[in-house]
Design a protein around this motif. Sequence first.
Motif, PDB file in Angstrom:
ATOM      1  N   ILE A  85       0.865  -1.182   0.000  1.00 38.83           N
ATOM      2  CA  ILE A  85       0.000   0.000   0.000  1.00 38.83           C
ATOM      3  C   ILE A  85       0.900   1.230   0.000  1.00 38.83           C
ATOM      4  CG2 ILE A  85      -1.764   1.286   1.279  1.00 38.83           C
ATOM      5  CD1 ILE A  85      -2.431  -1.500   2.623  1.00 38.83           C
ATOM      6  N   VAL A  86       0.670   2.110  -0.950  1.00 31.92           N
ATOM      7  CA  VAL A  86       1.425   3.361  -1.019  1.00 31.92           C
ATOM      8  C   VAL A  86       0.537   4.476  -0.481  1.00 31.92           C
ATOM      9  CG1 VAL A  86       2.632   4.988  -2.525  1.00 31.92           C
ATOM     10  CG2 VAL A  86       2.748   2.531  -2.995  1.00 31.92           C
ATOM     11  N   ASN A  87       1.083   5.261   0.428  1.00 35.75           N
ATOM     12  CA  ASN A  87       0.298   6.291   1.126  1.00 35.75           C
ATOM     13  C   ASN A  87       0.936   7.670   0.982  1.00 35.75           C
ATOM     14  OD1 ASN A  87      -1.716   7.117   3.275  1.00 35.75           O
ATOM     15  ND2 ASN A  87       0.195   7.703   4.260  1.00 35.75           N
ATOM     16  N   ALA A  98      -7.304  -1.779   8.492  1.00 34.53           N
ATOM     17  CA  ALA A  98      -8.261  -2.534   9.310  1.00 34.53           C
ATOM     18  C   ALA A  98      -8.968  -3.584   8.447  1.00 34.53           C
ATOM     19  CB  ALA A  98      -9.269  -1.585   9.954  1.00 34.53           C
ATOM     20  N   SER A  99      -9.314  -3.208   7.241  1.00 36.06           N
ATOM     21  CA  SER A  99      -9.958  -4.136   6.313  1.00 36.06           C
ATOM     22  C   SER A  99      -9.007  -5.251   5.891  1.00 36.06           C
ATOM     23  CB  SER A  99     -10.451  -3.365   5.080  1.00 36.06           C
ATOM     24  OG  SER A  99     -11.039  -4.229   4.153  1.00 36.06           O
ATOM     25  N   VAL A 100      -7.784  -4.889   5.586  1.00 32.62           N
ATOM     26  CA  VAL A 100      -6.778  -5.887   5.205  1.00 32.62           C
ATOM     27  C   VAL A 100      -6.535  -6.858   6.354  1.00 32.62           C
ATOM     28  CG1 VAL A 100      -4.322  -6.202   4.677  1.00 32.62           C
ATOM     29  CG2 VAL A 100      -5.651  -4.479   3.442  1.00 32.62           C
ATOM     30  N   ALA A 101      -6.460  -6.345   7.564  1.00 32.38           N
ATOM     31  CA  ALA A 101      -6.228  -7.202   8.734  1.00 32.38           C
ATOM     32  C   ALA A 101      -7.309  -8.278   8.847  1.00 32.38           C
ATOM     33  CB  ALA A 101      -6.175  -6.365  10.003  1.00 32.38           C
ATOM     34  N   LYS A 102      -8.547  -7.903   8.607  1.00 28.38           N
ATOM     35  CA  LYS A 102      -9.651  -8.877   8.656  1.00 28.38           C
ATOM     36  C   LYS A 102      -9.548  -9.884   7.516  1.00 28.38           C
ATOM     37  CE  LYS A 102     -12.945  -5.762  10.845  1.00 28.38           C
ATOM     38  NZ  LYS A 102     -14.183  -4.980  10.666  1.00 28.38           N
ATOM     39  N   ALA A 121       0.355 -14.013   5.160  1.00 28.53           N
ATOM     40  CA  ALA A 121       0.549 -12.791   4.386  1.00 28.53           C
ATOM     41  C   ALA A 121       1.402 -11.789   5.148  1.00 28.53           C
ATOM     42  CB  ALA A 121      -0.808 -12.171   4.056  1.00 28.53           C
ATOM     43  N   GLU A 122       1.967 -10.867   4.378  1.00 33.65           N
ATOM     44  CA  GLU A 122       2.695  -9.733   4.939  1.00 33.65           C
ATOM     45  C   GLU A 122       2.154  -8.474   4.283  1.00 33.65           C
ATOM     46  OE1 GLU A 122       6.863 -10.139   3.992  1.00 33.65           O
ATOM     47  OE2 GLU A 122       6.481 -10.151   1.835  1.00 33.65           O
ATOM     48  N   VAL A 123       2.225  -7.364   5.029  1.00 35.87           N
ATOM     49  CA  VAL A 123       1.693  -6.097   4.525  1.00 35.87           C
ATOM     50  C   VAL A 123       2.775  -5.037   4.637  1.00 35.87           C
ATOM     51  CG1 VAL A 123      -0.076  -4.318   4.809  1.00 35.87           C
ATOM     52  CG2 VAL A 123      -0.644  -6.721   5.239  1.00 35.87           C
ATOM     53  N   PHE A 124       2.973  -4.326   3.548  1.00 30.81           N
ATOM     54  CA  PHE A 124       3.912  -3.209   3.498  1.00 30.81           C
ATOM     55  C   PHE A 124       3.142  -1.920   3.256  1.00 30.81           C
ATOM     56  CE2 PHE A 124       6.596  -6.750   2.520  1.00 30.81           C
ATOM     57  CZ  PHE A 124       7.846  -6.409   3.017  1.00 30.81           C
ATOM     58  N   VAL A 125       3.497  -0.879   3.990  1.00 36.36           N
ATOM     59  CA  VAL A 125       3.002   0.473   3.708  1.00 36.36           C
ATOM     60  C   VAL A 125       4.219   1.320   3.391  1.00 36.36           C
ATOM     61  CG1 VAL A 125       1.981   2.562   4.676  1.00 36.36           C
ATOM     62  CG2 VAL A 125       0.915   0.350   5.095  1.00 36.36           C
ATOM     63  N   ILE A 156       2.348   8.037   9.553  1.00 39.96           N
ATOM     64  CA  ILE A 156       3.428   7.176  10.029  1.00 39.96           C
ATOM     65  C   ILE A 156       3.210   6.760  11.472  1.00 39.96           C
ATOM     66  CG2 ILE A 156       5.904   7.107  10.556  1.00 39.96           C
ATOM     67  CD1 ILE A 156       6.321   8.868   8.049  1.00 39.96           C
ATOM     68  N   GLU A 157       2.899   7.701  12.324  1.00 33.51           N
ATOM     69  CA  GLU A 157       2.675   7.389  13.738  1.00 33.51           C
ATOM     70  C   GLU A 157       1.466   6.481  13.915  1.00 33.51           C
ATOM     71  OE1 GLU A 157       3.703   7.121  17.607  1.00 33.51           O
ATOM     72  OE2 GLU A 157       4.852   8.020  15.984  1.00 33.51           O
ATOM     73  N   MET A 158       0.408   6.714  13.139  1.00 32.27           N
ATOM     74  CA  MET A 158      -0.792   5.888  13.220  1.00 32.27           C
ATOM     75  C   MET A 158      -0.461   4.434  12.891  1.00 32.27           C
ATOM     76  SD  MET A 158      -3.261   4.216  11.230  1.00 32.27           S
ATOM     77  CE  MET A 158      -3.038   4.942   9.617  1.00 32.27           C
ATOM     78  N   VAL A 159       0.302   4.208  11.834  1.00 25.95           N
ATOM     79  CA  VAL A 159       0.672   2.838  11.458  1.00 25.95           C
ATOM     80  C   VAL A 159       1.515   2.202  12.562  1.00 25.95           C
ATOM     81  CG1 VAL A 159       1.960   1.410   9.821  1.00 25.95           C
ATOM     82  CG2 VAL A 159       0.516   3.274   8.967  1.00 25.95           C
ATOM     83  N   LYS A 160       2.471   2.923  13.081  1.00 25.69           N
ATOM     84  CA  LYS A 160       3.334   2.389  14.143  1.00 25.69           C
ATOM     85  C   LYS A 160       2.541   1.989  15.379  1.00 25.69           C
ATOM     86  CE  LYS A 160       7.573   4.895  12.993  1.00 25.69           C
ATOM     87  NZ  LYS A 160       8.502   5.955  13.439  1.00 25.69           N
ATOM     88  N   VAL A 161       1.578   2.810  15.757  1.00 28.92           N
ATOM     89  CA  VAL A 161       0.817   2.566  16.985  1.00 28.92           C
ATOM     90  C   VAL A 161      -0.287   1.529  16.793  1.00 28.92           C
ATOM     91  CG1 VAL A 161      -0.749   3.653  18.657  1.00 28.92           C
ATOM     92  CG2 VAL A 161       1.341   4.831  17.951  1.00 28.92           C
ATOM     93  N   LYS A 162      -1.075   1.673  15.736  1.00 28.11           N
ATOM     94  CA  LYS A 162      -2.262   0.828  15.564  1.00 28.11           C
ATOM     95  C   LYS A 162      -2.008  -0.458  14.782  1.00 28.11           C
ATOM     96  CE  LYS A 162      -5.610   4.518  16.082  1.00 28.11           C
ATOM     97  NZ  LYS A 162      -6.813   5.152  15.558  1.00 28.11           N
ATOM     98  N   PHE A 163      -0.965  -0.488  13.976  1.00 27.24           N
ATOM     99  CA  PHE A 163      -0.691  -1.648  13.137  1.00 27.24           C
ATOM    100  C   PHE A 163       0.796  -2.003  13.183  1.00 27.24           C
ATOM    101  CE2 PHE A 163      -4.261   0.760  11.412  1.00 27.24           C
ATOM    102  CZ  PHE A 163      -5.253  -0.214  11.357  1.00 27.24           C
ATOM    103  N   PRO A 164       1.294  -2.365  14.356  1.00 27.20           N
ATOM    104  CA  PRO A 164       2.733  -2.624  14.497  1.00 27.20           C
ATOM    105  C   PRO A 164       3.229  -3.823  13.685  1.00 27.20           C
ATOM    106  CG  PRO A 164       1.561  -3.253  16.481  1.00 27.20           C
ATOM    107  CD  PRO A 164       0.572  -2.546  15.598  1.00 27.20           C
ATOM    108  N   TRP A 165       2.335  -4.658  13.218  1.00 31.07           N
ATOM    109  CA  TRP A 165       2.689  -5.823  12.418  1.00 31.07           C
ATOM    110  C   TRP A 165       2.950  -5.472  10.948  1.00 31.07           C
ATOM    111  CZ3 TRP A 165      -1.097  -6.251   8.749  1.00 31.07           C
ATOM    112  CH2 TRP A 165      -2.332  -5.674   9.048  1.00 31.07           C
ATOM    113  N   VAL A 166       2.633  -4.241  10.567  1.00 29.22           N
ATOM    114  CA  VAL A 166       2.843  -3.791   9.187  1.00 29.22           C
ATOM    115  C   VAL A 166       4.307  -3.401   8.998  1.00 29.22           C
ATOM    116  CG1 VAL A 166       2.315  -1.910   7.568  1.00 29.22           C
ATOM    117  CG2 VAL A 166       0.466  -3.050   8.813  1.00 29.22           C
ATOM    118  N   HIS A 167       4.862  -3.768   7.865  1.00 28.73           N
ATOM    119  CA  HIS A 167       6.218  -3.343   7.498  1.00 28.73           C
ATOM    120  C   HIS A 167       6.092  -1.921   6.945  1.00 28.73           C
ATOM    121  CE1 HIS A 167       7.818  -7.432   7.857  1.00 28.73           C
ATOM    122  NE2 HIS A 167       6.725  -7.831   7.219  1.00 28.73           N
ATOM    123  N   LEU A 168       6.545  -0.956   7.713  1.00 29.53           N
ATOM    124  CA  LEU A 168       6.426   0.451   7.330  1.00 29.53           C
ATOM    125  C   LEU A 168       7.728   0.940   6.717  1.00 29.53           C
ATOM    126  CD1 LEU A 168       4.879   3.160   7.355  1.00 29.53           C
ATOM    127  CD2 LEU A 168       5.760   3.505   9.671  1.00 29.53           C
TER     128      LEU A 168
END
Length: 84
Positions: free
Chosen positions: A8-10, A22-26, A33-37, A47-59
């Motif tokens: 996902i490019v943001n 949140a949708s991808v997580a479900k 699977a692995e998820v990259f942002v 950036i902070e939102m991803v770190k806090v709410k989705f720590p499993w995402v490769h940021l």
Amino acid sequence: MVKLSIVIVNYNVAQFLEQCLASVAKAIVKLNAEVFVVDNASVDESIEMVKVKFPWVHLIASQENLGFSKGNNLAISRCKGEFI
């Protein structure tokens, strides 16, 4: 072995990114699977939102806006999935 890599490019859309992740997580609960942002130098709270709410995402936090194609390529080079 990772079966699916999601990229996902943001850029400055933290609220939509949160909904997307949140949708991808479900959707990947039963998948290997692995998820990259890739964040293209956003100035919002993405950036902070991803770190806090989705720590499993490769940021990948880029210091410059690479654009959509280069952002995807940056993550794809790190993907381990059979499918991207």
